[in-house]
Scaffold this active site. Sequence first.
Site, PDB file in Angstrom:
ATOM      1  N   ASP A 137       1.582  23.480  49.042  1.00  0.00           N
ATOM      2  CA  ASP A 137       2.033  23.147  47.686  1.00  0.00           C
ATOM      3  C   ASP A 137       1.374  21.840  47.261  1.00  0.00           C
ATOM      4  OD1 ASP A 137       3.332  21.178  49.119  1.00  0.00           O
ATOM      5  OD2 ASP A 137       5.333  21.639  48.351  1.00  0.00           O
ATOM      6  N   LYS A 175       1.366  31.389  48.503  1.00  0.00           N
ATOM      7  CA  LYS A 175       2.266  30.329  48.974  1.00  0.00           C
ATOM      8  C   LYS A 175       3.666  30.884  49.257  1.00  0.00           C
ATOM      9  CE  LYS A 175       4.365  27.323  46.347  1.00  0.00           C
ATOM     10  NZ  LYS A 175       4.705  26.229  45.413  1.00  0.00           N
TER      11      LYS A 175
END
Length: 214
Positions: free
Chosen positions: A142, A124
Site C-alpha cells: 500500500d 493488493k
Amino acid sequence: MARQLDYHTIREIFTRFQAAEPEPKGELHHVNAYTLLVAVALSAQATDAGVNKATRELFKHADTPEKMLALGEEGLIAHIKTIGLYRNKARNVMKMARILADEYGGEVPNSRAALQALPGVGRKTANVVLNMWWHYPAQAVDTHIFRVGNRTGICPGKDVVAVERAIEDNIPVDFQQHAHHWLILHGRYVCVARKPKCGACLIRDLCQYEEKNL
C-alpha cells in the site's frame, strides 16, 4: 529512491521489528475469510478505523455471501455510507457475493488469480486475504509500504509491483509471513508521510533517508 539495502542490514531491521512486535496483526475486523475479503475491498481509499466502524453491525447481519445477497444493495449501503465511494463499493460487494454464491458454493477461493477475478478485488486486496487468512507470505503493498520501502532502502521500487518483488527477493524467508504488516505499521505510526518520527524509530541508524526528522 534509496538504494537497495544489503542482506545483513535487512536482517537486522526485521530482527528489531520482530523483537518489538512478534506477531503483528492487520487492523481490519473480520470473523471469517468472506468478511475479511469484504473489509479489505471496502478499505480502498478509506481508513481501517472507518471501515471497522461501518462493518461492526454489517457483519452481524451479513457474514456470508448468501446473507449479503439477502441484505441487498440498499441494505448494504445503509451500513457503509460513511465510507468513501460507498455506492461503487456496494455494487462490487453485491456482484462479488453473487459470484461466490453461484460459482464457489459460498466459499472464498484461495488463489490470487481467482480472487483478482472478483469485482472490486485487486492484487493488493488478494494478497491481504491470502496472507491474513491462509498465512501465505503474500506482500500487500500500500502507500505506507511504498513510502517506507523507497525511503529506507528496505524494498525500493518505481511502482507497487516492483516494491512487492523487492520484498520477496530481499527480505529473508523467516520474516516473509509478517513483513508487510511490520512495514505497514511502521509507515502508519512512525515513518509517516510528513514529518516522520525519526527520533522514535528503532531502525533510524540503518535507514538511508537523508532528511531525518530528529
